[in-house]
Every structure is written in structure tokens, then in C-alpha cells.
Write a protein that holds these residues in place. Structure first.
Motif, mmCIF file in Angstrom:
data_model
loop_
_atom_site.group_PDB
_atom_site.id
_atom_site.type_symbol
_atom_site.label_atom_id
_atom_site.label_comp_id
_atom_site.label_asym_id
_atom_site.label_seq_id
_atom_site.Cartn_x
_atom_site.Cartn_y
_atom_site.Cartn_z
ATOM 1 N N ARG A 1 6.494 -17.539 -13.414
ATOM 2 C CA ARG A 1 7.596 -16.316 -13.276
ATOM 3 C C ARG A 1 8.181 -17.142 -12.369
ATOM 4 N NH1 ARG A 1 6.590 -12.645 -15.983
ATOM 5 N NH2 ARG A 1 8.740 -11.880 -15.729
ATOM 6 N N LYS A 2 8.775 -18.403 -11.694
ATOM 7 C CA LYS A 2 9.433 -18.806 -11.571
ATOM 8 C C LYS A 2 11.117 -18.360 -10.932
ATOM 9 C CE LYS A 2 11.194 -23.427 -9.771
ATOM 10 N NZ LYS A 2 12.421 -23.091 -10.202
ATOM 11 N N CYS A 3 11.647 -18.258 -9.801
ATOM 12 C CA CYS A 3 13.179 -18.017 -10.159
ATOM 13 C C CYS A 3 13.493 -18.322 -11.358
ATOM 14 C CB CYS A 3 13.928 -17.349 -8.664
ATOM 15 S SG CYS A 3 15.588 -16.786 -9.037
ATOM 16 N N VAL A 4 14.454 -17.586 -12.001
ATOM 17 C CA VAL A 4 15.017 -18.086 -12.966
ATOM 18 C C VAL A 4 16.645 -18.586 -12.404
ATOM 19 C CG1 VAL A 4 14.056 -17.131 -15.814
ATOM 20 C CG2 VAL A 4 16.405 -16.071 -14.440
ATOM 21 N N GLY A 5 16.839 -18.055 -11.193
ATOM 22 C CA GLY A 5 17.967 -18.517 -10.300
ATOM 23 C C GLY A 5 18.597 -18.773 -9.701
ATOM 24 N N ASP A 6 17.098 -20.106 -9.750
ATOM 25 C CA ASP A 6 17.194 -20.886 -8.340
ATOM 26 C C ASP A 6 18.082 -21.744 -8.213
ATOM 27 O OD1 ASP A 6 16.267 -23.157 -10.412
ATOM 28 O OD2 ASP A 6 14.505 -23.252 -9.185
ATOM 29 N N ASN A 7 18.485 -22.260 -9.353
ATOM 30 C CA ASN A 7 19.786 -23.285 -9.274
ATOM 31 C C ASN A 7 21.053 -22.846 -8.742
ATOM 32 O OD1 ASN A 7 18.163 -25.766 -9.644
ATOM 33 N ND2 ASN A 7 18.174 -25.364 -11.618
ATOM 34 N N PHE A 8 21.183 -21.587 -9.262
ATOM 35 C CA PHE A 8 22.562 -21.149 -9.353
ATOM 36 C C PHE A 8 22.645 -20.859 -7.475
ATOM 37 C CE2 PHE A 8 24.501 -17.145 -8.812
ATOM 38 C CZ PHE A 8 26.004 -17.703 -9.142
ATOM 39 N N ALA B 1 23.166 -23.726 -5.468
ATOM 40 C CA ALA B 1 24.410 -23.993 -5.708
ATOM 41 C C ALA B 1 25.773 -23.308 -4.773
ATOM 42 C CB ALA B 1 24.708 -24.125 -7.027
ATOM 43 N N GLU B 2 25.228 -21.775 -5.001
ATOM 44 C CA GLU B 2 25.866 -20.663 -4.455
ATOM 45 C C GLU B 2 25.621 -21.263 -2.900
ATOM 46 O OE1 GLU B 2 24.324 -16.681 -4.749
ATOM 47 O OE2 GLU B 2 26.824 -16.166 -4.593
ATOM 48 N N MET B 3 24.916 -21.753 -2.196
ATOM 49 C CA MET B 3 24.591 -21.873 -0.653
ATOM 50 C C MET B 3 24.954 -22.848 0.004
ATOM 51 S SD MET B 3 20.421 -20.021 0.009
ATOM 52 C CE MET B 3 19.540 -20.608 -1.640
ATOM 53 N N VAL B 4 24.937 -23.565 -1.324
ATOM 54 C CA VAL B 4 25.935 -25.143 -0.940
ATOM 55 C C VAL B 4 27.161 -24.589 -0.255
ATOM 56 C CG1 VAL B 4 26.554 -27.418 -1.061
ATOM 57 C CG2 VAL B 4 24.281 -26.924 -1.094
ATOM 58 N N ILE B 5 27.881 -24.075 -0.857
ATOM 59 C CA ILE B 5 29.253 -23.971 -1.540
ATOM 60 C C ILE B 5 30.441 -22.482 -0.065
ATOM 61 C CG2 ILE B 5 31.296 -22.103 -2.947
ATOM 62 C CD1 ILE B 5 29.979 -23.913 -5.169
ATOM 63 N N ALA B 6 28.685 -21.814 -0.160
ATOM 64 C CA ALA B 6 28.926 -20.889 0.925
ATOM 65 C C ALA B 6 28.829 -21.179 2.426
ATOM 66 C CB ALA B 6 27.831 -19.059 0.744
ATOM 67 N N LEU B 7 27.917 -22.497 2.938
ATOM 68 C CA LEU B 7 27.728 -23.031 3.672
ATOM 69 C C LEU B 7 29.226 -23.758 4.124
ATOM 70 C CD1 LEU B 7 25.918 -23.441 6.075
ATOM 71 C CD2 LEU B 7 25.122 -24.911 5.168
#
Ligand code: HEM
Length: 78
Positions: free
Chosen positions: A14-21, A24-30
């Protein structure tokens, strides 16, 4: 890194299916934030790791935030 030691997104069936997204989103935000703003640590911070459920963070992170000079901010101003 030992398998299972980074559990922010859970693990197993049941691992998060949005982990890669999310990563990537956090790198762009940072990257967007540090391009426009300076984050300078001020005295009184305690960077020893604290944990809460699946999240690790500094115990006490005090920052002074200021706008970068327009030239350092790249092509886009503001
Ligand atoms: C920093 C951001 C995020 C964190 C920390 C996070 C964390 C988690 C965790 C801990 C779980 C539970 C895993 C388990 O049951 O063991 C989960 C499940 C899930 N997450 Fe995320 N998540 C993030 C972002 C996202 C994003 C951006 C999406 C979708 C675009 C997403 C979609 C899902 C879905 C659909 C599940 C359920 C998976 C399942 O039960 O099969 N998550 N997430």
C-alpha cells in the motif's frame, strides 16, 4: 540507504502511488523558492533530527527570509 529506512511514503503493498510525483513537485517548489528568496539560518536553531510518524525534520529551524536581487533571480523578475 538501508531498505525501508525512508518511510515517508509508506512501503509494501500500500505504498503511496504519488511518491515520484510528490518528490518531483517538491524539488520544483524548492528550486522556485531558493531562486527568488534567500534563506539564512539565524542563531537559536537546533538541526538535530526529530521525527513525527513518517516525517523527519530539524527540531528548531529559524530562518531569515529575504528577496534575492533581481539579477540573481534569473530571467524572470519579481
Ligand atoms: C509529500 C507528499 C506525500 C506524502 C508524504 C505521501 C504519503 C503517503 C502515505 C504514507 C501513504 C500510505 C501508504 C500506506 O498505506 O502504507 C500514501 C498513500 C497514497 N498516496 Fe500519498 N503521499 C504524498 C503525495 C501524494 C500524491 C501527490 C498523490 C497523488 C498524486 C498521492 C497519492 C496516494 C494514494 C492514491 C495513496 C493510496 C495508495 C494505496 O492505498 O494503494 N500521494 N501516501
Amino acid at each position: 540507504m538501508p531498505r525501508g529506512s525512508f518511510a515517508s511514503f509508506g512501503g509494501g503493498a500500500r505504498k503511496c502511488v504519488g511518491d515520484n510525483f510528490a518528490m518531483a513537485e517538491m524539488v520544483i517548489a524548492l528550486a522556485t523558492m531558493v531562486r527568488r528568496w534567500r534563506f539564512d539560518r539565524v542563531p537559536g536553531s537546533d538541526l538535530r533530527a526529530a521525527s513525527l510518524a513518517t516525517i523527519y525534520y530539524p527540531r528548531r529551524l529559524l530562518l531569515k527570509i529575504g528577496r534575492r536581487a533581481p539579477k540573481a533571480a534569473g530571467r524572470q523578475s519579481g
